[in-house]
Scaffold this active site. Sequence first.
Site, mmCIF file in Angstrom:
data_model
loop_
_atom_site.group_PDB
_atom_site.id
_atom_site.type_symbol
_atom_site.label_atom_id
_atom_site.label_comp_id
_atom_site.label_asym_id
_atom_site.label_seq_id
_atom_site.Cartn_x
_atom_site.Cartn_y
_atom_site.Cartn_z
ATOM 1 N N ASP A 51 -5.473 7.087 -5.529
ATOM 2 C CA ASP A 51 -5.963 8.933 -5.373
ATOM 3 C C ASP A 51 -6.769 8.783 -4.222
ATOM 4 O OD1 ASP A 51 -6.410 11.199 -6.604
ATOM 5 O OD2 ASP A 51 -7.360 11.653 -7.749
ATOM 6 N N GLY A 103 -5.349 1.390 -13.697
ATOM 7 C CA GLY A 103 -7.323 1.274 -12.749
ATOM 8 C C GLY A 103 -8.104 1.380 -14.080
ATOM 9 N N TYR A 155 -8.594 4.367 -15.692
ATOM 10 C CA TYR A 155 -8.512 4.466 -17.228
ATOM 11 C C TYR A 155 -7.701 3.530 -17.658
ATOM 12 C CZ TYR A 155 -8.630 9.332 -15.118
ATOM 13 O OH TYR A 155 -8.204 10.972 -14.187
ATOM 14 N N ASP A 206 0.712 -1.281 -0.668
ATOM 15 C CA ASP A 206 0.110 -0.019 -0.236
ATOM 16 C C ASP A 206 0.634 0.834 0.344
ATOM 17 O OD1 ASP A 206 -1.613 2.146 0.582
ATOM 18 O OD2 ASP A 206 -2.605 1.120 2.093
ATOM 19 N N SER A 232 -2.082 4.843 -14.432
ATOM 20 C CA SER A 232 -3.393 4.800 -15.888
ATOM 21 C C SER A 232 -4.101 3.610 -15.767
ATOM 22 C CB SER A 232 -2.429 5.291 -16.971
ATOM 23 O OG SER A 232 -3.256 6.566 -16.874
#
Length: 169
Positions: A34, A123, A125, A10, A121
């Site tokens: 995010d 995930g 995206y 994580d 990008s």
Amino acid sequence: MAHLTLLRADITTLTVDIIVNAANSSLLGGGGVDGAIHRAGGPAILEACKKIGAEQGGCPTGEAVITTAGKLPAKYVIHTVGPVWNGGTNGEDALLESCYRNSLQLAEEVGATSIAFPNISTGVYHFPKERAAEIAVRTVRAFPVNSIEEVSFVCFDAENYNIYERLMA
């Protein structure tokens, strides 16, 4: 060249100078990494992002901005906006490469010695994971570092971890 490490972890728990956030252009938090960074870092990150948004209207795709890390163990968070995958013919590769380069440049500007990247990008995206990892590793290896001694690629899932492990062997 900086030492490259691979972690399955994580990213919000890492004690490094900088963690990179795969942000959206509003900088106001979202899902995935995010949202996790905003939740773990507390309101100071959101306040800093709001200030940047008010000054420059958010962050364009491929660009990066730096803020406090709030309650995170890192010193700073670099927010970079990766491209949404649209088939690969709309400059996605160059934009993703730009995310890594601009993040490393900001890290150098503050004299950071360690930086940790998530899988930008890949995930929501939908950037193909293998292609994204190739761009990440190639771009980081080619970047001329001064202060940065260690770059970590931090994978939350086994699929991305296995791709990076193969590419970095």
